[in-house]
Scaffold this active site. Structure first.
Site, PDB file in Angstrom:
ATOM      1  N   ALA A 139       0.836  -1.192   0.000  1.00 15.61           N
ATOM      2  CA  ALA A 139       0.000   0.000   0.000  1.00 15.61           C
ATOM      3  C   ALA A 139       0.873   1.245   0.000  1.00 15.61           C
ATOM      4  CB  ALA A 139      -0.903   0.020   1.225  1.00 15.61           C
ATOM      5  N   MET A 140       0.250   2.396  -0.274  1.00 13.61           N
ATOM      6  CA  MET A 140       1.019   3.632  -0.420  1.00 13.61           C
ATOM      7  C   MET A 140       0.279   4.813   0.199  1.00 13.61           C
ATOM      8  SD  MET A 140       3.684   5.173  -1.539  1.00 13.61           S
ATOM      9  CE  MET A 140       3.884   6.937  -1.285  1.00 13.61           C
ATOM     10  N   GLU A 141       1.046   5.629   0.931  1.00 10.73           N
ATOM     11  CA  GLU A 141       0.479   6.658   1.802  1.00 10.73           C
ATOM     12  C   GLU A 141       0.230   8.013   1.139  1.00 10.73           C
ATOM     13  OE1 GLU A 141       3.667   5.427   1.978  1.00 10.73           O
ATOM     14  OE2 GLU A 141       5.087   7.003   2.540  1.00 10.73           O
TER      15      GLU A 141
ATOM     16  N   HIS B 108      -0.588   1.450   9.251  1.00  6.06           N
ATOM     17  CA  HIS B 108       0.717   1.906   8.773  1.00  6.06           C
ATOM     18  C   HIS B 108       0.585   3.098   7.813  1.00  6.06           C
ATOM     19  CE1 HIS B 108       4.972   1.257   7.487  1.00  6.06           C
ATOM     20  NE2 HIS B 108       4.515   1.759   6.345  1.00  6.06           N
ATOM     21  N   GLU B 109      -0.235   2.946   6.795  1.00  3.01           N
ATOM     22  CA  GLU B 109      -0.338   4.032   5.808  1.00  3.01           C
ATOM     23  C   GLU B 109      -0.983   5.270   6.424  1.00  3.01           C
ATOM     24  OE1 GLU B 109       1.505   3.419   3.477  1.00  3.01           O
ATOM     25  OE2 GLU B 109       1.503   1.225   3.496  1.00  3.01           O
TER      26      GLU B 109
HETATM   27  N1  BES Z   1       5.709   3.866   1.377  1.00  4.51           N
HETATM   28  C1  BES Z   1       5.479   2.469   1.332  1.00  4.51           C
HETATM   29  C2  BES Z   1       5.088   1.981  -0.027  1.00  4.51           C
HETATM   30  C3  BES Z   1       6.222   1.843  -0.981  1.00  4.51           C
HETATM   31  C4  BES Z   1       7.155   0.872  -0.788  1.00  4.51           C
HETATM   32  C5  BES Z   1       6.342   2.633  -2.064  1.00  4.51           C
HETATM   33  C6  BES Z   1       8.201   0.744  -1.702  1.00  4.51           C
HETATM   34  C7  BES Z   1       7.383   2.511  -2.956  1.00  4.51           C
HETATM   35  C8  BES Z   1       8.317   1.550  -2.780  1.00  4.51           C
HETATM   36  C9  BES Z   1       4.372   2.047   2.285  1.00  4.51           C
HETATM   37  O1  BES Z   1       4.174   2.909   3.348  1.00  4.51           O
HETATM   38  C10 BES Z   1       4.789   0.742   2.876  1.00  4.51           C
HETATM   39  O2  BES Z   1       5.735   0.713   3.593  1.00  4.51           O
HETATM   40  N2  BES Z   1       4.087  -0.331   2.544  1.00  4.51           N
HETATM   41  C11 BES Z   1       4.415  -1.666   2.964  1.00  4.51           C
HETATM   42  C12 BES Z   1       3.441  -2.204   3.959  1.00  4.51           C
HETATM   43  C13 BES Z   1       3.742  -1.779   5.360  1.00  4.51           C
HETATM   44  C14 BES Z   1       2.682  -2.281   6.298  1.00  4.51           C
HETATM   45  C15 BES Z   1       5.088  -2.215   5.845  1.00  4.51           C
HETATM   46  C16 BES Z   1       4.384  -2.493   1.716  1.00  4.51           C
HETATM   47  O3  BES Z   1       3.887  -2.011   0.708  1.00  4.51           O
HETATM   48  O4  BES Z   1       4.863  -3.633   1.757  1.00  4.51           O
HETATM   49 ZN    ZN Z   2       5.533   2.729   4.899  1.00  3.81          ZN
END
Ligand code: BES
Ligand code: ZN
Length: 884
Positions: free
Chosen positions: A284-286, A319-320
């Site tokens: 997911a993405m914030e 998380h997001e």
């Molecule tokens: N900011 C990330 C998403 C992301 C990850 C964007 C890598 C670009 C490259 C998001 O907040 C995130 O960390 N997502 C995790 C899930 C989280 C619960 C650890 C993910 O997507 O695995």
């Molecule tokens: Zn994250």
């Protein structure tokens, strides 16, 4: 292969792109080369004419010289595969720009200007799923880390903050819903097309931009913040998925409330949107006000999602959401600071989940993930500090180290400060750096100042890679217990010599007779070795150390087996109990694999483990979720980590043998437990979840000790299941066994859920991770299944990540497993480089594996390295994995 360092960029800008470099030698970007961007971009206006095959993007940027940076006559706007169709400066068309590789460079004479650029992109051909892409007829974006430059030319770096105003227009029937960051300020229609205007009042870096257009429906709700502001909440999904969004919405409201209470953070817009998409590289993405989620972390109901899925949805939504403060309001100065937002936000989501469910069980799960994913990273060729010093492709640094070890490092600060003082530190951090692009150093200084800690030496946790090992010995002299501690931080690539780090260790000294202690203590080991004396012990106490996993280290303790049995039965710290059980099993298995045990010793060792486990089965004072944890066998990965050189086949065999031994010795109490658990009706409360966890656990032990009985029980559980946890658990066990029930139930499962992508993903994953001896053949056949596709990351991961994590298949002595992953990487790389590169690390662990297999693993890496064309992502991972 040459992985020699390439010189850093001539102008010192870490965003450089050098057109002259070979595709096989992408430049190395270094943290020490950071320079502020010479320009500010206070305002960004974007106009999108949306179409699946062709989207026109018009951007207008106001730019002004950045007084805090060295002046530059030029401005570099990053692009990736873009061709400008028109460029204007202050309203005047100009050709006075140059293309430097993919970047557009303009010379600007004055202090402030307006730059207008038009581009045209084809979302339907975007298989990388970065930038603007099509998924199931809808359009969506993914910009972190460097996806925005695939949409339009922009200083695509996290320290350039801008307010975005966006106008989007598209066909009404194709894209009835138009979403963007912030609040919608206007909308209208014009024949068959309609448009919407959005404005995000909070300045943000381009990686937080998002846009979604498509045929979506929402579950709507609202949340009133602590200061009485009402926020509209929407979870957007495809028609038909609405009934599966309740848990996501409830999780969102719980997250918003929790962040107010636990960290004093209030939401800051009138609207919060979540959109679920089925083609997504990550979880997911914030994006500000418009989080985009993989459907896997939104959709859940008892019929199609397991208890684990429900927990994951809650954790990822949290998380997001928490990123709104730790990531968006305060973002990262550059990508080396990634752990600033990710490590901290992982800690925040862990604490949230601890508060929503069982605290000790969540803690154990998080430690298990750390050991499974991060420890191997830290001991292999890809080891890096939580704040890396260099990279070629930043996507490769969204790692368990940056995320999970990053969270552990901040958790240690919290442990040393105490909860209250730590909160003062985070309050100060949010206050001091709100609206800024900050560094890890800023965070540490805020905690120091706010919590009143001295973290001078502690900063080493940000710069040194490798999992520290702490050797522990307790002796008894007169009335004194003497504790000797010694730490070593192993060498890692580029870091041969390490300094001792402060390691906070929670400990307790137990009296054997009364099974009690006089209080937990915290000691910080900050020298290579130390000695502590504890007075008033007539008898030698039993040491419980690293309680709650207070530090992310390996403990090497000289302790008798009887003392471990005592701790497993009586420690009042649930984590320490779990750890004692794990230690008992790991020691036994490591000795057995090393051939150090006679047949008789092997059986005796197994029997004493079964005995300890028997006490856990019978303990009335623990709940079933915790009981399930205490009954878990250490993973093959974790056992491998304890050995110099591993023979995966032997480890697997010994582990199965122990499972069988425990299963048969405890067969009666296990079945009694099963019968008790069977009586618990379905609900989502802890008791019922615990019962379900035990049932599948019992099946797994039975499968090793009495496969026929297990098949019968599992088939029965499958048939009468009224929820996915029971059904998947049963099918998991059956998939590892021979017999008709395997075939029948796999077929039934497929027919029952055909068309439900997330459940069909489970069907693929179960078969790829099964204990069946023919798993390699199964996976080969599944790759040709009509439902398999390399275009959907969830499907790819279901089949191949599950397989790469299955020692039976991946480490098949023939090398077939390695070859399959090698083939996959080469075929997937041109389609989705980010996802392809994530399959390299399993092959990179060759140094830990016995020589014959190691050679076969290397062979695959070398084959990939020789490929004609390789993405930056895969190139970097392969070259690091082969380097010596
Ligand atoms: N900011 C990330 C998403 C992301 C990850 C964007 C890598 C670009 C490259 C998001 O907040 C995130 O960390 N997502 C995790 C899930 C989280 C619960 C650890 C993910 O997507 O695995
Ligand atoms: Zn994250």
């Amino acid at each position: 292969m040459d992985i020699a360092r390439t010189p850093s960029s001539p102008d010192g800008n870490i965003e450089m792109a050098d057109a002259a470099v070979e595709p096989h030698d992408p430049p190395e970007i270094r943290r020490e080369d950071y320079r502020p961007f010479p320009w500010m971009v206070p305002e960004t206006r974007l106009e999108f004419d949306l179409g699946l095959e062709s989207t026109r993007v018009r951007s207008r940027l106001t730019v002004a010289r950045n007084a805090k940076a060295d002046a530059s006559p030029t401005i570099r706007l990053n692009g990736d595969g873009l061709i400008p169709t028109s460029v204007k400066i202050d309203g005047e068309p100009t050709r006075a720009y140059t293309m430097d590789g993919d970047d557009l460079v303009l010379t600007l004479p004055g202090e402030a200007h307006e730059i207008a650029i038009e581009t045209e992109i084809d979302p339907s051909s975007n298989t990388q799923l970065m930038g603007l892409y099509a998924s199931n007829g809808m359009l969506c974006t993914q910009c972190e880390s460097e996806g925005f430059r695939r949409i339009t030319f922009f200083p695509d770096r996290p320290d350039v903050l801008s307010t975005f105003t966006v106008r989007m227009s598209g066909a009404k029937d194709q894209f009835p819903i138009l979403l963007c960051n912030g609040n919608r300020t206007d909308e209208g229609e014009d024949g068959d097309t309609h448009w919407a205007e959005w404005h995000d009042p909070w300045p943000k870096p381009s990686y937080l931009f998002a846009l979604v257009a498509g045929d979506l429906v929402a579950r709507s709700d609202s949340f009133t913040t602590m200061n009485g502001r009402e926020v509209e909440l929407n979870v957007w999904v495809r028609d038909g998925d609405l009934p599966r969004t309740e848990h996501a919405m409830e999780s969102l409201k719980r997250s918003m409330k929790w962040d107010e209470e636990a960290f004093g953070r209030e939401y800051d817009l009138d609207l919060f949107n979540i959109v679920a998409v089925s083609d997504f590289n990550m979880g997911a993405m914030e994006n500000k006000g418009l989080n985009v989620f993989n459907t896997k972390y939104v959709l859940a109901d008892p019929e199609t999602a397991t208890d684990g899925d429900f927990d994951a949805v809650e954790g990822v939504i949290g998380h997001e959401y928490f990123h709104n403060w730790s990531g968006n309001r305060i973002t990262c100065r550059d990508w080396f600071q990634l752990s600033l937002k990710e490590g901290f936000t992982v800690l925040r989501d862990q604490l949230f989940s601890q508060d929503m469910g069982s605290e000790p069980v969540k803690r154990i799960e998080d430690v298990r993930i750390l050991r499974l994913a991060q420890f191997p990273e830290d001991s292999g060729p890809l080891a890096h500090p939580i704040r890396p010093d260099s990279y070629r492709e930043i996507s490769n640094f969204y790692t368990a180290t940056v995320y999970n070890k990053g969270a552990e490092v901040i958790r240690m600060m919290r442990t040393m400060a105490g909860e209250e003082a730590f909160r003062k530190g985070t309050d100060l951090y949010f206050d001091r750096h709100d609206g800024e692009a900050a560094t890890c150093e800023d965070f540490v200084r805020s905690i120091e100042d706010g919590a009143g800690l001295d973290l001078k030496q502690f900063r080493l946790w940000y710069s040194q890679a490798g999992t520290p090992k702490v050797s522990v010995e307790l002796t008894h002299e007169g009335e004194e217990a003497v504790l000797k501690l010694r730490q070593t931080v192993p060498p890692t690539p580029g870091q041969p010599d390490k300094k001792p780090m402060p390691i906070p260790l929670k400990l307790a000294l137990f009296d054997q007779q009364t099974a009690s202690h006089s209080g937990e203590q915290l000691i910080v080991l900050d020298t290579e070795s130390a000695e502590h004396r504890f007075d008033g012990f007539a008898n030698k106490p039993v040491l419980s150390i690293n309680r709650g996993f207070s530090a992310p280290v390996t403990i090497d303790r000289a302790i008798d087996r009887e003392d471990l049995v005592f701790l497993a039965a009586s420690d009042d710290d649930p984590f320490a109990r779990y750890e004692a059980m794990q230690d008992l099993m790991v020691r036994h298995l490591v000795a057995a694999v090393a051939g150090k045990l006679s047949e008789e010793e092997r059986n005796r060792g197994g029997a004493s483990i079964a005995e300890a486990m028997g006490a856990i089965l019978a303990d009335p004072d623990i709940d079933d979720l915790m009981r399930g944890e205490l009954m878990s066998m250490p993973s093959q990965t974790y056992i491998t980590e304890q050995m110099e050189l591993a023979d995966p086949g032997l480890i697997h065999a010994e582990r199965e043998r122990l499972k069988a031994l425990v299963g048969s010795q405890l067969s009666e109490p296990l079945h009694r437990l099963y019968e008790r658990a069977e009586q618990v009706p379905f609900s989502l409360d802890a008791e019922a979840k615990g019962a379900r966890k035990l049932k599948t656990m019992v099946l797994a032990y039975a499968a090793a000790s009495d496969p026929e009985k297990a098949a019968e029980l599992a088939a029965h559980q499958y048939d009468r299941a009224d929820n996915m946890t029971d059904r998947q658990g049963a099918l998991m066990v059956l998939t590892g066994l021979e017999g008709v029930e395997r075939t029948n139930k796999l077929l039934d499962f497929y027919n029952r859920y055909e068309g439900n992508a997330l459940v069909i993903d489970k069907w693929f994953a179960l078969q790829a991770s099964s204990l069946h001896p023919k798993v390699v053949e199964h996976v080969k056949a599944l790759a040709d299944h009509p439902d398999f596709t390399l275009r959907n990351p969830n499907r790819v991961r279901s089949l191949y990540m599950a397989f790469a994590g299955n020692p039976q298949g991946f480490h098949a002595a023939s090398g077939e497993g390695y070859r399959m992953i090698g083939d996959l990487i080469l075929e997937l790389d041109p389609i989705n480089a980010q996802t392809a590169a994530r399959f390299v690390p399993p092959l990179g662990r060759w140094r830990k594996v016995e020589p014959q297999r190691a050679a076969l693993m290397r062979e695959q890496l070398e084959r990939i390295a020789k490929a004609e064309k390789l993405s930056r992502d895969t190139y970097e991972q392969v070259s690091r994995s082969l380097a010596d």
